[in-house]
Write an enzyme that holds these catalytic residues in place. Structure first.
Site, mmCIF file in Angstrom:
data_model
loop_
_atom_site.group_PDB
_atom_site.id
_atom_site.type_symbol
_atom_site.label_atom_id
_atom_site.label_comp_id
_atom_site.label_asym_id
_atom_site.label_seq_id
_atom_site.Cartn_x
_atom_site.Cartn_y
_atom_site.Cartn_z
ATOM 1 C CB THR A 154 -47.280 6.334 60.545
ATOM 2 O OG1 THR A 154 -46.133 5.988 61.312
ATOM 3 C CG2 THR A 154 -47.522 5.282 59.487
ATOM 4 C CG ASP A 155 -50.467 9.975 63.083
ATOM 5 O OD1 ASP A 155 -50.476 8.756 63.387
ATOM 6 O OD2 ASP A 155 -51.508 10.599 62.817
ATOM 7 C CG LEU A 156 -46.608 10.427 67.941
ATOM 8 C CD1 LEU A 156 -46.846 11.344 69.140
ATOM 9 C CD2 LEU A 156 -45.308 9.667 68.102
#
Length: 159
Positions: A29-31
């Protein structure tokens, strides 16, 4: 052992479709906790590799023998909804066309573990060509096209 993990369970064929389960981990995932776009391609690649292995298409043996290897030559992908941290995913792969040196595989990633109640997140179509060690298209090894055709038709895979 009382706390031993369950054995590794690969994907499986359900009729003409190959089903492969995956889970979204933090590293995917990203942030914001949403799966980074390139990681959908990783899920699809793992599902295709598992499908070939179960079908008896030994990519490693072909590479080791100097026969060649698969390369993606065309790819389309449509992102519909985001996958999120800890989602259970199901990658459904179907063989759409078989040619002498290539195969076209449609893939769909769903949130959930079955095709009836799962929410479609991504649709894709991949063309993979078998290439010689020099990078030129080459006919698939003997029997592979027959295996892909059997998969496409939902038939028992020839031994």
């Amino acid at each position: 052992m009382a706390n031993a993990p369950p054995p590794f369970i690969p994907g499986a064929f359900v009729g003409a479709a190959h089903h492969y389960r995956a889970r979204v981990y933090f590293e995917d995932t990203d942030l914001s906790g949403i799966v980074y776009h390139a990681n959908y391609l990783r899920y699809m690649e793992r599902a295709r590799s598992d499908m070939l292995r179960i079908a008896g298409i030994d990519q490693r043996a072909a590479m080791d023998a100097g026969d060649g290897s698969w390369a993606v030559t065309d790819l389309t992908i449509k992102y519909r909804r985001p996958a999120k941290l800890d989602d259970d995913l199901l990658v459904v792969s179907t063989v759409e066309a078989v040619r002498g040196a290539s195969v076209i595989i449609a893939q769909r990633i769903l949130r959930g573990t079955d095709t009836l109640s799962g929410e479609t997140l991504t649709d894709g179509q991949v063309t993979a060509a078998f290439l010689s060690p020099e990078g030129r298209p080459r006919r698939q090894p003997a029997g592979w096209a027959d295996r892909f055709t059997a998969i496409m038709n939902g038939e028992k895979i020839p031994c």
